[in-house]
Scaffold this motif. Structure first.
Motif, short mmCIF file in Angstrom:
data_model
loop_
_atom_site.label_atom_id
_atom_site.label_comp_id
_atom_site.label_asym_id
_atom_site.label_seq_id
_atom_site.Cartn_x
_atom_site.Cartn_y
_atom_site.Cartn_z
N SER A 59 0.84 -1.21 0.00
CA SER A 59 0.00 0.00 0.00
C SER A 59 0.86 1.25 0.00
N ASP A 100 -6.04 -0.18 3.72
CA ASP A 100 -4.98 0.27 2.80
C ASP A 100 -4.93 1.79 2.65
N GLU A 149 -3.95 -3.63 -6.00
CA GLU A 149 -3.18 -4.22 -4.90
C GLU A 149 -3.88 -5.47 -4.38
MG LIG Z 1 -2.00 -3.08 1.96
#
Ligand SMILES: [Mg+2]
Ligand SMILES: Nc1nc2c(ncn2[C@@H]2O[C@H](COP(=O)(O)OP(=O)(O)O)[C@@H](O)[C@H]2O)c(=O)[nH]1
Lengths: 342, 133
Positions: A59, A100, A149
């Protein structure tokens, strides 16, 4: 006439965009309808997957990547960036804690960035097709770069990685996960390998270990490097790139918290995109991606159709027959598919 | 699989300059354990950041934790900004230390619930579920 939601998404209206993302995520009929209308407008974005074990700094790295993309050298037009950050749902409660964004604060207030968190919810194929749907919405809405992600822990991530044009696998020293990652087969999907937390002791070792492993998993590419292109023509399918144009995944150190190494990473991402486009790999990946997506959706739809065609009592009956060893599991599936003679 | 499914999505944000978020995290975990999808944004969120996150995440609920005493300036700003973005259907809950004399004013502004220190997470879960029906 009022603007339709599809038109509003194409116009870049954020409220329409966010509502559409929810409709797609929730797999509603309206969401599917909008996706249908948006699909012809997709195919322009560069999809970049960022995967790796929890805590490796994905992140933080995505934050820094997006920030750097948005702040290019004077005189260059910054690309717009969408981020899809996926975290697992709890298998017990079905809920999820999506954190995140905590690492993505530098992007706040930038109208050229859109960050969306997503829980993995249930199944593998389901997650992959939902992610594909969200990415298509962002693509149609005109985002130039889409960062995805995912937590690299298994098959699901490999599937999502196959969504991307460029897949970045993130490692970090001190997590003792090099071997685990290797096992999960995640190294094979990497177009670029990153050792993040390069400021920490052990980073050099991790870099070395990864470069070694890479040379083990990609022996034919080493042959190419050492002996020229004749050696590996067998590996290259007809119509594919010249062997000497084969992409060798670079292994790069980054420190996401300070931004060190991120400019080099962006260079390599651009180089990979360039490579895909000149080698024909871009089209091959597009084909593989879409084939994958159709496959996932088909599987889902068939399962769904079958599910609604079979009375639960019949299903139970056949299961009982298997449990009491009257029929084999294979015979059971045969019966269930045919639906007759239960 | 293949069915449409909707989950309650909640944004938990810590507004103001004071530096700890223990309470907010406890609530976030409790909501997750109750089956909700909780987007946690961390400390020191400005009304702009809170509104932007609520929009991007398309949450039904914003839970705001304020310990600094700045609620009478922060909350009206958040409400105004949410409305400006078209997020008029988002429910807003407050946690933290809110004096009784401010509560009716905040409710009038459109706050859907106020949870003081020591409120059971069960009650918070129930109130959020009710608000999302
Ligand atoms: Mg993350
Ligand atoms: N020392 C150091 N810490 C980092 C670096 N990148 C991320 N971190 C820290 O690692 C932790 C996990 O980062 P996060 O981005 O949430 O990892 P993720 O789980 O892979 O998304 C956080 O405390 C980050 O501040 C780095 O380059 N160096």
């Amino acid at each position: 006439m009022p603007v339709t939601r599809t038109q509003a998404v194409l116009n870049g209206e954020r409220l329409a965009l966010t509502r559409t993302l929810s409709q797609v995520e929730n797999n509603t009929p309206e969401g599917n309808q909008i996706l249908e209308e948006l699909f012809p407008h997709t195919g322009n974005a560069h999809l970049i997957g960022v995967t790796g074990a929890p805590g490796t700094g994905k992140s933080t790295l995505v934050n820094q990547l997006a920030f750097d993309y948005r702040h290019p050298p004077e005189g260059t037009k910054p690309p717009t960036v969408a981020i899809v950050a996926i975290d697992p749902s709890s298998p017990f409660s079905g809920g999820a804690l999506l954190g995140d964004r905590v690492r993505m604060q530098d992007l706040a207030g930038d109208p050229g960035v859109f960050v969306r968190s997503m829980a993995s919810r249930g199944s593998l194929g389901g997650l992959a097709s939902t992610t594909a749907g969200l990415v298509q919405v962002f693509d149609a809405a005109g985002f130039d770069i889409i960062l995805i992600e995912t937590v690299g822990a298994g098959q699901a991530e490999v599937e999502i990685a196959s969504l991307a044009h460029t897949t970045i696998v993130v490692e970090a020293p001190g997590l003792g996960d090099e071997i685990q990652t290797f096992k999960a087969g995640i190294l094979e999907i990497a177009d670029i390998l990153v050792v993040n937390k390069a400021d920490k002791p052990g980073a050099d070792n991790a870099l070395r270990a990864l470069r070694n492993m890479l040379s083990l998993t990609q022996p034919e590419k080493n042959v190419v490097m050492h002996h020229g292109k004749m050696m590996s023509t067998e590996e290259a399918p007809a119509g594919d790139a010249e062997p000497d144009q084969e992409w060798v995944p670079p292994v790069l150190p980054t420190t996401a918290t300070t931004g060190d190494g991120v400019a080099e990473l962006i260079e390599q991402i651009a180089a990979h995109q360039q490579h895909l486009k000149t080698s024909g790999g871009w089209i091959l990946r597009e084909q593989a991606r879409l084939k994958n997506e159709v496959g996932n959706l088909l599987q889902e739809a068939l399962h769904q159709r079958w599910n609604s065609s079979i009375p639960p009592a019949d299903y139970e009956k056949v299961l009982d027959q298997v449990v009491s060893r009257q029929i084999s599991p294979r015979r059971a599936v045969d019966k269930l598919i045919k639906g007759a003679g239960l | 699989m293949g069915n449409s499914q909707t989950k309650i999505r909640v944004l938990i944000a810590k507004a103001g300059l004071d530096g700890h978020d223990r309470g907010a995290k406890v609530v976030a975990r409790a909501l997750r354990d109750a089956g909700m999808e909780v987007i946690y944004t961390g400390l020191r969120q400005t009304p702009e950041m809170i509104t932007e996150a609520a929009l991007q995440e398309d949450v039904q609920v914003v839970g705001l934790s304020i310990l600094s005493g700045a609620h009478m300036t922060l909350v009206p700003k958040v409400i105004k900004m949410l409305q400006k973005q078209g997020l008029t259907d988002v429910k807003l809950f407050l946690g933290g230390i809110i004096p009784d004399e401010d509560k009716s004013e905040l409710t009038k502004l459109g706050v859907d619930g106020i949870f003081g220190p020591g409120t059971s997470t069960q009650l918070i879960i129930e109130d959020i579920r009710k608000a999302c029906q």
